[in-house]
Design a protein around this motif. Structure first.
Motif, short mmCIF file in Angstrom:
data_model
loop_
_atom_site.label_atom_id
_atom_site.label_comp_id
_atom_site.label_asym_id
_atom_site.label_seq_id
_atom_site.Cartn_x
_atom_site.Cartn_y
_atom_site.Cartn_z
N SER A 1 0.93 -1.05 0.47
CA SER A 1 -0.34 0.08 0.00
C SER A 1 0.55 1.10 -0.10
CB SER A 1 -0.64 0.24 1.24
OG SER A 1 -2.07 -0.91 1.17
N PHE A 2 0.81 2.02 -0.68
CA PHE A 2 0.90 3.43 -0.73
C PHE A 2 -0.12 4.77 -0.01
CE2 PHE A 2 3.21 1.73 -4.85
CZ PHE A 2 4.42 1.24 -3.74
N GLY A 3 -0.35 4.52 0.78
CA GLY A 3 -1.14 5.15 1.88
C GLY A 3 -2.72 4.50 1.88
N ARG B 1 -4.02 0.59 -2.67
CA ARG B 1 -3.19 -1.18 -2.49
C ARG B 1 -3.01 -0.66 -4.25
NH1 ARG B 1 -7.30 -4.90 1.02
NH2 ARG B 1 -6.90 -3.66 2.67
N ALA B 2 -1.98 -0.78 -4.27
CA ALA B 2 -1.05 -0.35 -5.46
C ALA B 2 -0.43 -2.68 -5.72
CB ALA B 2 1.00 -0.09 -5.12
N VAL B 3 -0.54 -3.63 -5.07
CA VAL B 3 -0.74 -4.45 -5.12
C VAL B 3 -1.39 -5.55 -3.24
CG1 VAL B 3 0.63 -6.60 -4.64
CG2 VAL B 3 1.63 -4.55 -6.20
N GLY C 1 -1.15 -6.36 -17.39
CA GLY C 1 -2.24 -6.21 -16.73
C GLY C 1 -2.59 -4.57 -17.10
N PRO C 2 -2.76 -3.56 -17.06
CA PRO C 2 -3.06 -2.63 -17.94
C PRO C 2 -2.35 -1.66 -16.94
CG PRO C 2 -5.28 -3.12 -17.03
CD PRO C 2 -4.40 -4.44 -16.55
N ASN C 3 -2.22 -0.49 -17.04
CA ASN C 3 -1.21 0.35 -17.04
C ASN C 3 -1.50 0.85 -15.34
OD1 ASN C 3 1.40 1.25 -18.14
ND2 ASN C 3 -0.27 2.57 -19.59
N GLY C 4 -1.43 0.48 -14.25
CA GLY C 4 -0.81 0.87 -12.70
C GLY C 4 -1.59 -0.38 -12.10
N ALA C 5 -1.43 -1.73 -12.53
CA ALA C 5 -2.52 -2.68 -11.96
C ALA C 5 -1.27 -3.11 -10.50
CB ALA C 5 -2.15 -3.39 -13.10
N GLY C 6 0.25 -2.52 -11.02
CA GLY C 6 1.09 -3.30 -9.76
C GLY C 6 1.94 -3.83 -10.26
N LYS C 7 1.66 -3.98 -11.94
CA LYS C 7 3.48 -5.39 -12.23
C LYS C 7 5.14 -4.81 -11.63
CE LYS C 7 2.42 -4.01 -16.34
NZ LYS C 7 0.89 -2.69 -16.71
N THR C 8 5.32 -3.17 -12.11
CA THR C 8 6.39 -2.55 -11.43
C THR C 8 6.50 -2.44 -9.74
OG1 THR C 8 6.02 -0.41 -13.49
CG2 THR C 8 7.49 -0.78 -11.19
N THR C 9 5.31 -1.94 -9.13
CA THR C 9 5.57 -2.60 -7.87
C THR C 9 5.55 -3.96 -7.60
OG1 THR C 9 4.29 -0.77 -7.60
CG2 THR C 9 4.71 -2.32 -5.93
N THR C 10 5.01 -4.63 -8.23
CA THR C 10 5.08 -6.75 -7.90
C THR C 10 7.38 -6.52 -8.00
OG1 THR C 10 3.17 -7.09 -8.07
CG2 THR C 10 4.28 -8.98 -8.36
#
Ligand code: ADP
Ligand code: MG
Length: 301
Positions: A18-20, A23-25, A42-51
């Motif tokens: 979570s960023f504030g 819930r990114a992932v 996954g679409p942009n903003g789905a949480g791929k990079t964060t994962t």
């Protein structure tokens, strides 16, 4: 590049970030096997990079675990020798040359300058090796990122959106390379927000939306979710439309004929034959994987 034994399984278990209030992932669980190319989609903003950042020990999870061969990345003695990675291609120091950039990273992972020169040629940047990265195109940055990931000849590679900015020739080149890695037994995980960009590259797919898993399977099993359509044309168009309605088949007009969704051609042919309706065309049409992807990722939340 030598063949590889014991390439690591990459896995996330109940992973969350979570960023504030974002819930990114969110409670994400999947694993990535050696000897295959896995598409993380996954679409942009789905949480791929964060994962991927959590898998590489760059971002701390707020829940669950991300594991390389059963251990968090940072707990490996020499993690960069286990997993080579290229995250967002914008993170290069613009004033360094391509070769200079590689040499800085090579020092960190214990690779030689000779290896840097080989790799810069291998990824097709030989003629641009002495140019500043600030002047590189997106595609050139992708190639440099790949070279960086390969410095330590790792048994696993993780690439974030490697097809972004590559031209079709570049995508084909990358595909051949990744398929060869997988064939050597390496573990290959690549992300993309466009399934069609990687559908000829990947064996397995892990699809997320809004930080959550929506589908994980082989590419073939994903394809089975595509509902086929059948194009059918008859000189007795009214009778054909009536037949569809009697059977409860969903139909739409298309040129001189009809498209029937979700009913195989053989079933329509048999029904038309039994009803004495003459057909002039009866054609199966697959539905693109991209449609399945959009359906899977569009309907969450
Ligand atoms: N450092 C950060 N601070 C705040 N929000 C972030 C940060 N990184 C990512 N996010 C948010 O997390 C979500 C997932 O982002 P990201 O992992 O970059 O998705 P993807 O790579 O699939 O496009 C987005 O809503 C994004 O805005
Ligand atoms: Mg991303």
């Amino acid at each position: 590049m030598g063949p590889t034994r014991d390439a690591p399984v990459l896995a996330v278990e109940g992973l969350g970030k979570s960023f504030g209030s974002v819930r990114a992932v969110d409670d994400l669980t999947f694993s990535v096997r050696p000897g295959a190319v896995t598409g993380f989609l996954g679409p942009n903003g789905a949480g791929k990079t964060t994962t991927l950042r959590m898998l590489l020990g760059l971002t701390r999870p707020t829940a669950g675990r991300a594991l390389v061969d059963g251990l968090p990345y940072a707990e490996h003695e020499r993690p960069a020798r286990v997993v080579g990675a290229a995250l967002e291609a914008s993170s290069f120091h613009p004033g360094r040359t391509g070769l200079g950039h590689l040499e800085v990273f090579a020092a960190q992972v214990g690779a030689s300058n000779r290896r840097c020169r080989e790799l810069i040629d291998f990824v097709g940047l030989g003629p641009a090796a002495e140019r500043r990265v600030g002047g590189y195109s997106m595609g050139m940055r992708q190639r440099l990122g790949l070279a960086t990931a390969l410095l330590a000849d790792p048994p696993a590679v993780v690439l974030d959106e490697p097809a972004n900015g590559l031209d079709p020739e570049g995508i084909r080149w990358m595909r051949g390379l990744l398929r060869a890695f997988a064939a050597e037994g390496r573990t290959v995980l690549i992300s993309s927000h466009v399934l069609s960009e990687v559908q000829h590259t990947v064996d397995d797919v892990v699809i997320i939306a809004h930080g959550r898993l929506v589908h994980a399977s082989s590419l073939a099993d994903l394809g089975a979710l595509a509902t086929p359509e059948t194009y059918v044309e008859s000189p007795a168009a009214g009778a054909l439309a009536g037949l569809c309605d009697d059977r409860g088949w969903s139909r739409r007009a298309d040129g001189a004929g009809l498209v029937v969704a979700g009913v195989p051609a053989a079933e329509i042919g048999a029904a038309a034959y039994a009803a004495g309706i003459e057909l002039h065309q009866l054609v199966s049409r697959g539905v693109g994987l991209e449609d399945v992807f959009l359906r899977l990722t569009g309907g969450v939340r």
